[in-house]
Scaffold this active site. Structure first.
Site, mmCIF file in Angstrom:
data_model
loop_
_atom_site.group_PDB
_atom_site.id
_atom_site.type_symbol
_atom_site.label_atom_id
_atom_site.label_comp_id
_atom_site.label_asym_id
_atom_site.label_seq_id
_atom_site.Cartn_x
_atom_site.Cartn_y
_atom_site.Cartn_z
ATOM 1 N N LYS A 112 18.328 2.886 -5.610
ATOM 2 C CA LYS A 112 17.932 3.066 -4.210
ATOM 3 C C LYS A 112 18.961 3.925 -3.488
ATOM 4 C CE LYS A 112 15.288 -1.195 -4.006
ATOM 5 N NZ LYS A 112 15.309 -2.645 -3.888
ATOM 6 N N GLN A 159 18.448 -7.232 -0.915
ATOM 7 C CA GLN A 159 17.917 -7.292 -2.283
ATOM 8 C C GLN A 159 17.663 -8.751 -2.691
ATOM 9 O OE1 GLN A 159 17.222 -4.508 -4.336
ATOM 10 N NE2 GLN A 159 16.290 -6.049 -5.644
ATOM 11 N N ASP A 204 11.342 -3.468 4.040
ATOM 12 C CA ASP A 204 10.607 -4.147 2.964
ATOM 13 C C ASP A 204 9.249 -4.655 3.460
ATOM 14 O OD1 ASP A 204 11.562 -4.194 0.391
ATOM 15 O OD2 ASP A 204 12.992 -5.824 0.739
#
Ligand code: NDP
Length: 294
Positions: free
Chosen positions: A53, A97, A120
């Site tokens: 990422k 995460q 997200d």
């Protein structure tokens, strides 16, 4: 043989387009989109994702802020960092995460991220906006899967779709997105009866189960489009490992009209959509229309 849907190529184009938009944002508006990623602990798969990422964020010309915290970090300290990033004007997207260590409550942490920075799309506000047709932030994997479907099929209206899996991060948002596209959607899960028959009726099959090669070719209606979200590492006879999806690619690709491979299908779309969401939020926060950046 079916058309192989090339998620790798599609995501590379998407990222190239985003890089152009980032250049315009910098040159015309003096804004550099910033994405903060928080990793707690040493989970090896998570470390790989976070590295990837960070790399792709920087390649798109964006600022990447990585926060690697010790496994023993308290929930209080994690929430304090999130609060700091929520109030940092250089940060337009925040990703925590998952999974988090056991002593940290995921729900609390996800909902501590400011909804407008929740790239997200897991915050309750964004979940609600997606379900009610509002303009929120859409979770990356279902967003990427929908982009591939629309690219392959054009208008999805009226198509019969089945989503296998009802998780909050893939199955349920996928259901909402397909409904938004006016598909007639069935959502299947571990208690579904006659799953094969349900599958055989669908023009679109989205498999997000986590069981290697579960969906077989004879479950697929001839000509249907198959999106395989699954990522499973299995051991081969010689002891080495390989990645496979939730669909048995060998048999399904003989029947389907089009199918995503694993790897190289939905996987690369997820990070590209994360970058998309971060650029989108940099635009929204600053009152800029993303589509005008051309
Ligand atoms: P979850 O484990 O959270 O959910 C799995 C879902 O599958 C559940 O709803 C479960 O039903 C259902 N299920 C389990 N067994 C069966 C069965 N025999 N028949 C029908 N349904 C079943 O998984 P995720 O949604 O997080 O992930 C699914 C897959 O997608 C995994 O392989 C994961 O690695 C992959 N993934 C890939 C991403 C990418 O970037 N490409 C991103 C995220 C996930 P029930 O609710 O009844 O338990």
């Amino acid at each position: 043989m079916s058309t192989i849907i090339d998620g790798k190529a599609f995501s590379a184009n998407l990222r190239a387009d985003l890089a152009k938009k980032v250049t315009i944002l910098k040159d015309k508006h003096n804004i550099t989109p910033g994405l903060a990623v928080i990793l707690v602990g040493e989970d090896p798969a998570s470390q790989v994702y976070v590295r990837s990422k960070g790399k792709q964020t920087a390649e798109a010309g964006m600022n990447s802020y990585e926060h690697k915290l010790d496994e023993s970090t308290s929930q209080e300290d994690l929430l304090a960092l999130i609060d700091k990033l929520n109030n940092d004007a250089d940060v337009h997207g925040i990703l925590v995460q998952l999974p988090l260590p056991k002593h940290i409550d995921e729900f609390t942490v996800i909902n501590a991220v400011a909804a407008h920075k929740d790239v997200d799309g897991f915050h309750l506000s964004n979940v609600g906006l997606l379900s009610t047709g509002g303009e929120g932030i859409v979770p990356c994997t279902p967003l990427g899967s929908t982009m591939l479907l629309k690219d392959q099929l054009g208008n999805l209206s009226g198509k019969k779709a089945i989503v296998i899996g009802r998780s909050n991060i893939v199955g349920k948002p996928m259901l909402a997105l397909l409904l938004k596209e006016s598909c007639t959607v069935t959502i299947a899960h571990s208690r579904t009866q006659n799953l094969e028959d349900e599958c055989r009726q669908a023009d679109i099959v989205v498999a997000a189960v986590g069981i290697p090669e579960m969906v077989k070719g004879d479950w697929i209606k001839p000509g249907a489009t198959v999106i395989d979200v699954g990522i499973n590492r299995i051991e081969k006879e010689d002891g080495s490992t390989k990645l496979v999806g939730d669909v048995d690619f060998g048999t399904a690709s003989e029947v389907a009209g089009a199918i995503t491979p694993v790897p190289g299908g939905v996987g690369p779309m997820t990070i590209a959509c994360l970058l998309h969401n971060a650029v989108q939020q940099a635009c929204r926060i600053n009152g800029i229309e993303m589509d005008d950046l051309a």
